[in-house]
Design a protein around this motif. Structure first.
Motif, PDB file in Angstrom:
ATOM      1  N   TYR A  74       0.856  -1.183   0.000  1.00 13.54           N
ATOM      2  CA  TYR A  74       0.000   0.000   0.000  1.00 13.54           C
ATOM      3  C   TYR A  74       0.894   1.236   0.000  1.00 13.54           C
ATOM      4  N   LYS A 136      -4.711  -1.292   4.352  1.00 14.25           N
ATOM      5  CA  LYS A 136      -5.490  -0.046   4.466  1.00 14.25           C
ATOM      6  C   LYS A 136      -6.450  -0.109   5.647  1.00 14.25           C
ATOM      7  N   ASP A 140      -6.438   2.463   8.775  1.00 16.24           N
ATOM      8  CA  ASP A 140      -7.637   3.216   9.164  1.00 16.24           C
ATOM      9  C   ASP A 140      -7.979   2.992  10.623  1.00 16.24           C
TER      10      ASP A 140
END
Length: 149
Positions: A74, A136, A140
């Protein structure tokens, strides 16, 4: 290129007091593979920002073939999240086992040490897409748990 695999034999100079490869040596290998992957992607000098949880599933024995695979998982604006998996095994049997895995975050820096933007990485395979979503989601969650400034 978005991945790199380092392969080598575990040598006697890496042994700890228990006769196995020292955990700190494995962490060094993780950082080196992650650095190589991040630097190759960014085409700039990169530095380590953080290393995720490392849990050793089994020891590495002297003479084992070791593979340290680092894959871009990522990218943010300036950060690169690199998934690293360490495998080892006896070359005579060809059996490789996962030793540990983690995510290492790197940033590219300019000569003054300031972070600089990196090219976005777009996953193409289903495996890459799943890994990117997993990383991800973890990012988060970590951001949501940070206290407000």
């Amino acid at each position: 290129m978005s991945s790199i695999t380092l392969r080598f034999l575990a040598e006697p100079n890496t042994v700890n007091f228990g006769g196995k490869v020292h955990g700190g040596t494995v962490m060094k290998w993780i950082d080196e593979a992650g650095y190589a992957c991040a630097t190759r992607w960014a085409k700039r000098y990169c530095v380590t920002v953080s290393v995720g949880t490392i849990r050793f599933q089994r020891p590495i024995m002297i003479g084992d073939l070791v593979e340290v695979e680092a894959r871009l998982a990522y990218t943010g604006r300036t950060s690169m999240n690199i998934a690293v998996e360490v495998r080892a095994g006896d070359m005579k049997t060809g059996q490789m086992q996962v030793i540990t895995e983690c995510v290492v975050v790197f940033v590219a820096v300019d000569p003054a040490g300031n972070t600089i933007a990196v090219e976005p990485w777009l996953p193409e395979t289903p495996g890459d897409m799943a890994l990117a979503q997993q990383v991800k989601a973890h990012l988060d969650l970590a951001r949501a748990q940070q206290p407000a400034a």
